[in-house]
Motif scaffolding. Sequence first.
Motif, short mmCIF file in Angstrom:
data_model
loop_
_atom_site.label_atom_id
_atom_site.label_comp_id
_atom_site.label_asym_id
_atom_site.label_seq_id
_atom_site.Cartn_x
_atom_site.Cartn_y
_atom_site.Cartn_z
N ARG A 146 -2.99 -7.76 -1.60
CA ARG A 146 -2.55 -8.26 -0.59
C ARG A 146 -4.26 -7.97 0.10
O ARG A 146 -3.59 -6.90 1.18
N ASP A 147 -4.94 -7.19 -0.41
CA ASP A 147 -6.33 -6.55 -0.09
C ASP A 147 -7.05 -7.91 0.87
O ASP A 147 -8.00 -8.34 0.17
N TYR A 148 -6.98 -8.19 1.93
CA TYR A 148 -7.42 -8.99 2.58
C TYR A 148 -8.80 -8.87 3.30
O TYR A 148 -9.12 -9.94 2.46
N PRO A 149 -9.34 -8.10 2.62
CA PRO A 149 -10.81 -7.49 3.72
C PRO A 149 -11.93 -8.17 1.63
O PRO A 149 -12.43 -8.80 1.78
N VAL A 150 -11.10 -7.22 0.86
CA VAL A 150 -11.62 -7.72 -0.33
C VAL A 150 -12.12 -9.33 -0.80
O VAL A 150 -12.74 -9.69 -1.32
N LEU A 151 -10.64 -9.83 -0.46
CA LEU A 151 -10.31 -11.36 -0.98
C LEU A 151 -11.10 -12.35 -0.06
O LEU A 151 -11.96 -12.96 -0.62
N GLN A 152 -11.21 -11.60 0.98
CA GLN A 152 -12.30 -12.47 2.39
C GLN A 152 -14.06 -12.72 2.38
O GLN A 152 -14.64 -13.40 1.90
N ARG A 156 -6.76 -0.73 0.39
CA ARG A 156 -6.96 0.09 -0.90
C ARG A 156 -7.46 1.68 -0.97
O ARG A 156 -7.11 2.46 -1.21
N THR A 157 -8.94 1.50 -0.82
CA THR A 157 -10.02 2.50 -1.30
C THR A 157 -10.81 3.01 -0.21
O THR A 157 -11.49 3.97 -0.10
N GLN A 158 -10.27 2.25 1.08
CA GLN A 158 -11.13 2.60 2.17
C GLN A 158 -12.26 2.54 2.01
O GLN A 158 -12.89 3.09 2.70
N GLN A 159 -12.82 1.85 1.27
CA GLN A 159 -14.11 1.61 0.77
C GLN A 159 -15.00 0.43 1.30
O GLN A 159 -14.62 -0.53 1.15
N MET A 162 1.34 -1.04 -0.05
CA MET A 162 0.26 0.08 -0.01
C MET A 162 1.31 1.06 -0.20
O MET A 162 0.40 2.39 -0.40
N MET A 163 1.53 1.33 1.02
CA MET A 163 2.83 2.67 0.80
C MET A 163 4.10 2.72 0.10
O MET A 163 4.91 3.56 0.07
N GLY A 164 4.18 1.27 -0.64
CA GLY A 164 5.22 0.88 -0.47
C GLY A 164 6.89 1.38 -0.08
O GLY A 164 6.96 1.53 0.97
N GLU A 165 8.03 0.33 -0.48
CA GLU A 165 8.77 0.30 0.74
C GLU A 165 9.84 1.85 1.41
O GLU A 165 10.72 1.96 1.84
N ARG A 166 9.87 2.71 0.48
CA ARG A 166 10.90 3.41 0.66
C ARG A 166 10.08 4.04 1.24
O ARG A 166 8.89 4.97 1.05
#
Length: 326
Positions: A289-295, A83-86, A38-42
């Motif tokens: 890796r959007d766990y809530p969406v997948l589940q 990702r979308t917070q929806q 989500m936020m990137g490694e940097r």
Amino acid sequence: MFKFILKRILMVIPTFIAITFVTFALIHFIPGDPVEIMMGERGLTPEVHQQMMKQLGLDLPLYQQYFNYIGNVIQGDFGESFRTQQPVLREFFTLFPATFELAFFALFWSLIAGITLGTIAAVKKDSWISHTVTAMSLTGYSMPIFWWGLILILYVSPWLDLPQGGRLEDSFWIDTPTGFMLIGAFGNAIKSLILPSIVLGTIPLAVITRMTRSSMLEVLGEDYIRTAKAKGLSYTRIVIVHALRNALIPVVTVVGLIVGQLLSGAVLTETIFSWPGIGKWIIDAISNRDYPVLQGAVLIIATIIIVVNLTIDLLYGVVNPRIRHQ
């Protein structure tokens, strides 16, 4: 009848629990850190990472995450997308009309074509027509969806001037409150549906064709068919009115399994044709890796399949009373 219905409903409960557990476990075994994606490694410091993990509830033990998730699901809360917070439910039902149209159209043409071809193959038993239909059904069943889709895009789409992706052509768009493009833009939506529905409906077509042929061959050998012939009824009436009606009972049963194939096949089909439905949404969720969406997606789809199979099971018990006592 009530006892039969209650027995079938009670059988669904352990299935539902098993689906939630297996889905939750497998999704969390997917390699990758959702916070890093989500936020990137940097610029992602350990402090920020720990704060985000706590905010998303990922710092808790897995068993606690599971029971929290089940508790929320029972209350109708499937969580929010990382990702979308929806809300997951809102996103699902926003995208579901696209998948429903695709699956319905694929099932519609595969049922009509499959029952027709299966009946002809049974009536013309041991002829070149029967052998051809059988060979085509075996080929269709073994056809890889991704390969079949690419072939249609590369060769059939330019030849017939059909869209290669999306629900509508690029030059056309309509905002429909229902989400069903067939309601607001039927002609344009049908053109976009042709290729993906052919790809998605090929395997169901093969299954329905083989099932119809097998069932028709069995029914045509029954005593009451020979009695109908002895009474002088026309062969067309015997096949359509007497044989086909009884031969379709196993076909109706297998439709419940086909619904599962359609929804699982939609993942690849929608990805190949850039179809904005549930399948593409799931692929994007895996990448992020959007766990809530997948589940949520797997759980809702599994619920739909369970409800469809339960309905067909109950209808089958109504059509064939002998099933109620099994």
